[in-house]
Design an enzyme around this catalytic site. Structure first.
Site, PDB file in Angstrom:
ATOM      1  N   ALA A  66      -9.192 -13.516  47.663  1.00 38.01           N
ATOM      2  CA  ALA A  66      -9.662 -12.587  48.680  1.00 38.01           C
ATOM      3  C   ALA A  66      -9.161 -11.200  48.287  1.00 38.01           C
ATOM      4  CB  ALA A  66      -9.118 -13.005  50.037  1.00 38.01           C
ATOM      5  N   GLY A 111      -8.405 -17.339  47.367  1.00 35.88           N
ATOM      6  CA  GLY A 111      -9.770 -17.572  47.845  1.00 35.88           C
ATOM      7  C   GLY A 111     -10.729 -17.927  46.717  1.00 35.88           C
ATOM      8  N   GLU A 114     -10.290 -21.531  46.262  1.00 31.74           N
ATOM      9  CA  GLU A 114     -10.852 -22.183  47.458  1.00 31.74           C
ATOM     10  C   GLU A 114     -12.378 -22.154  47.426  1.00 31.74           C
ATOM     11  OE1 GLU A 114      -8.293 -19.553  49.774  1.00 31.74           O
ATOM     12  OE2 GLU A 114      -7.531 -21.304  50.818  1.00 31.74           O
ATOM     13  N   GLU A 134      -0.883 -17.342  47.438  1.00 29.92           N
ATOM     14  CA  GLU A 134      -0.810 -16.521  48.659  1.00 29.92           C
ATOM     15  C   GLU A 134       0.613 -16.345  49.165  1.00 29.92           C
ATOM     16  OE1 GLU A 134      -3.030 -18.962  48.122  1.00 29.92           O
ATOM     17  OE2 GLU A 134      -4.990 -18.448  48.972  1.00 29.92           O
TER      18      GLU A 134
HETATM   19  N1  CAA Z   1      -7.714  -8.372  45.445  1.00 26.38           N
HETATM   20  C1  CAA Z   1      -7.994  -7.092  45.120  1.00 26.38           C
HETATM   21  N2  CAA Z   1      -7.912  -6.624  43.859  1.00 26.38           N
HETATM   22  C2  CAA Z   1      -7.537  -7.481  42.902  1.00 26.38           C
HETATM   23  C3  CAA Z   1      -7.251  -8.825  43.168  1.00 26.38           C
HETATM   24  C4  CAA Z   1      -7.360  -9.267  44.504  1.00 26.38           C
HETATM   25  N3  CAA Z   1      -7.154 -10.537  44.859  1.00 26.38           N
HETATM   26  N4  CAA Z   1      -6.896  -9.429  42.005  1.00 26.38           N
HETATM   27  C5  CAA Z   1      -6.978  -8.494  41.053  1.00 26.38           C
HETATM   28  N5  CAA Z   1      -7.361  -7.314  41.576  1.00 26.38           N
HETATM   29  C6  CAA Z   1      -7.560  -6.040  40.893  1.00 26.38           C
HETATM   30  C7  CAA Z   1      -6.239  -5.400  40.525  1.00 26.38           C
HETATM   31  O1  CAA Z   1      -5.701  -4.701  41.628  1.00 26.38           O
HETATM   32  C8  CAA Z   1      -6.662  -4.504  39.398  1.00 26.38           C
HETATM   33  O2  CAA Z   1      -7.298  -3.353  39.950  1.00 26.38           O
HETATM   34  P1  CAA Z   1      -6.855  -1.864  39.442  1.00 26.38           P
HETATM   35  O3  CAA Z   1      -7.272  -1.841  37.995  1.00 26.38           O
HETATM   36  O4  CAA Z   1      -7.665  -0.970  40.312  1.00 26.38           O
HETATM   37  O5  CAA Z   1      -5.392  -1.771  39.613  1.00 26.38           O
HETATM   38  C9  CAA Z   1      -7.743  -5.306  38.693  1.00 26.38           C
HETATM   39  O6  CAA Z   1      -8.189  -6.270  39.638  1.00 26.38           O
HETATM   40  C10 CAA Z   1      -7.232  -6.034  37.465  1.00 26.38           C
HETATM   41  O7  CAA Z   1      -6.116  -6.810  37.861  1.00 26.38           O
HETATM   42  P2  CAA Z   1      -4.681  -6.760  37.131  1.00 26.38           P
HETATM   43  O8  CAA Z   1      -4.469  -5.419  36.509  1.00 26.38           O
HETATM   44  O9  CAA Z   1      -3.657  -7.248  38.082  1.00 26.38           O
HETATM   45  O10 CAA Z   1      -4.942  -7.819  35.963  1.00 26.38           O
HETATM   46  P3  CAA Z   1      -3.842  -8.723  35.229  1.00 26.38           P
HETATM   47  O11 CAA Z   1      -4.555  -9.350  34.071  1.00 26.38           O
HETATM   48  O12 CAA Z   1      -2.619  -7.959  34.970  1.00 26.38           O
HETATM   49  O13 CAA Z   1      -3.477  -9.877  36.299  1.00 26.38           O
HETATM   50  C11 CAA Z   1      -3.969 -11.548  37.961  1.00 26.38           C
HETATM   51  C12 CAA Z   1      -4.449 -10.787  36.704  1.00 26.38           C
HETATM   52  C13 CAA Z   1      -2.792 -12.441  37.601  1.00 26.38           C
HETATM   53  C14 CAA Z   1      -5.136 -12.387  38.445  1.00 26.38           C
HETATM   54  C15 CAA Z   1      -3.532 -10.530  39.038  1.00 26.38           C
HETATM   55  O14 CAA Z   1      -4.573  -9.578  39.202  1.00 26.38           O
HETATM   56  C16 CAA Z   1      -3.241 -11.136  40.372  1.00 26.38           C
HETATM   57  O15 CAA Z   1      -2.196 -11.714  40.573  1.00 26.38           O
HETATM   58  N6  CAA Z   1      -4.168 -10.949  41.340  1.00 26.38           N
HETATM   59  C17 CAA Z   1      -3.974 -11.410  42.712  1.00 26.38           C
HETATM   60  C18 CAA Z   1      -4.082 -12.907  42.839  1.00 26.38           C
HETATM   61  C19 CAA Z   1      -3.825 -13.322  44.271  1.00 26.38           C
HETATM   62  O16 CAA Z   1      -2.769 -13.116  44.832  1.00 26.38           O
HETATM   63  N7  CAA Z   1      -4.837 -13.942  44.911  1.00 26.38           N
HETATM   64  C20 CAA Z   1      -4.764 -14.414  46.256  1.00 26.38           C
HETATM   65  C21 CAA Z   1      -5.331 -13.373  47.204  1.00 26.38           C
HETATM   66  S1  CAA Z   1      -5.077 -13.752  48.914  1.00 26.38           S
HETATM   67  C22 CAA Z   1      -6.247 -14.900  49.298  1.00 26.38           C
HETATM   68  O17 CAA Z   1      -7.090 -15.248  48.487  1.00 26.38           O
HETATM   69  C23 CAA Z   1      -6.216 -15.414  50.707  1.00 26.38           C
HETATM   70  C24 CAA Z   1      -6.990 -16.669  50.912  1.00 26.38           C
HETATM   71  O18 CAA Z   1      -6.484 -17.749  50.872  1.00 26.38           O
HETATM   72  C25 CAA Z   1      -8.378 -16.642  51.215  1.00 26.38           C
END
Ligand code: CAA
Length: 260
Positions: A66, A111, A114, A134
């Site tokens: 998400a 998400g 999921e 999360e």
């Molecule tokens: N939401 C918004 N933006 C996201 C995102 C997310 N879930 N995941 C990645 N991005 C964005 C980053 O902010 C980044 O944007 P900018 O270039 O503008 O900074 C871009 O995508 C590239 O990401 P990274 O620079 O972080 O890439 P990386 O290769 O270094 O890392 C990753 C990749 C490990 C996937 C890392 O991006 C990450 O940990 N992302 C979040 C994962 C996460 O926590 N997901 C769960 C979300 S909560 C949820 O989903 C609730 C639910 O149950 C429904």
């Protein structure tokens, strides 16, 4: 409808839907999720379409979850009164009765994991990574992860992933029953589309019934599920496609389906 965050195309009887926010690793914001509801609704309503494939654009991610940036400032009351995430789950899982496959190319986190688990099954690329991280955001899965992941891989691995945020790679995901098969990234879309074409070539009423039966295994006791299966089997024997399927077998020719 013109889509801005997803791509939708029809390839014969297969609808291909691609999450298309590669700069955000296909993070699922409200717009993506609303567009998915419309795209899956259109797929469901179009009798010429018999199977769908959902994938992510780019080589890095199916969906990294998400959209955290969208959720960061949202008030708890908005999440609660809007029953955040409920519409997408019910549309993609309950309203979409026709089959669909998730082709997971890279990260499927939160998400994203999921969403993939809402599919009838997952085909993964070798670089796929699944996770429910999360907890690191001070929350927990919100689109079915704690339930579907646990049913797919069992308590030990689901607890491990939810509590430590550890990601599962494609090999472990296949070994654990989360995905049906793993292919090189370059072959993923072809493999998913070919599989979807096989399903699209099956009798459509029987396809819906088979899907409904397998899903019933997660909702019913064994006795109830077996009764449900038997009744649906019996009802299918009344279809024209049953008569055609059995005649085609006996006459050693391919069946021609009417969906009736
Ligand atoms: N939401 C918004 N933006 C996201 C995102 C997310 N879930 N995941 C990645 N991005 C964005 C980053 O902010 C980044 O944007 P900018 O270039 O503008 O900074 C871009 O995508 C590239 O990401 P990274 O620079 O972080 O890439 P990386 O290769 O270094 O890392 C990753 C990749 C490990 C996937 C890392 O991006 C990450 O940990 N992302 C979040 C994962 C996460 O926590 N997901 C769960 C979300 S909560 C949820 O989903 C609730 C639910 O149950 C429904």
């Amino acid at each position: 409808m013109t889509y801005e965050t997803i791509l939708v195309e029809q390839r014969g009887a297969v609808t291909l839907i691609t999450l298309n926010r590669p700069k955000s690793l296909n993070a699922l914001n409200s717009q993506v999720l609303e567009e998915l509801i419309v795209a899956f609704g259109a797929y469901e309503a179009d009798a010429s379409q018999r199977c769908a494939v959902l994938t992510g654009s780019g080589e890095k991610a199916f969906a990294a979850g998400a959209d955290i940036k969208e959720m960061a400032d949202k008030a708890a009351t908005e999440f609660y009164t809007g029953d955040f995430f409920s519409r997408w789950t019910s549309h993609l899982v309950k309203t979409t009765r026709k089959p669909w496959i998730a082709a997971v190319n890279g990260f499927a986190l939160g998400g994203g994991c999921e969403l993939a688990m809402m599919a009838d099954f997952i085909i993964a690329s070798e670089n796929a990574k699944f996770g429910q991280p999360e907890i690191k955001l001070g929350v927990a899965p919100g689109m079915g992860g704690s339930q579907r992941l646990t049913r797919a891989v069992g308590k030990a691995k689901a607890m491990d992933m939810c509590l430590t945020s550890r990601m599962m790679d494609a090999v472990e995901a296949e070994r654990s029953g989360l995905v049906t098969r793993v292919v090189p990234l370059a072959d993923l879309l072809d493999e998913a589309l070919k599989t979807a074409e096989v399903i699209a070539g099956m009798p459509p009423v029987a396809a819906i019934a088979n899907k409904e039966m397998v899903n019933a295994a997660f909702e019913m006791t064994l006795d109830q599920g077996i009764l449900f299966e038997r009744r649906v089997f019996q009802i299918l024997t009344a279809t024209e496609d049953k008569a055609e399927g059995m005649a085609a077998f006996i006459e050693k020719r391919p069946g021609v389906w009417k969906g009736k």
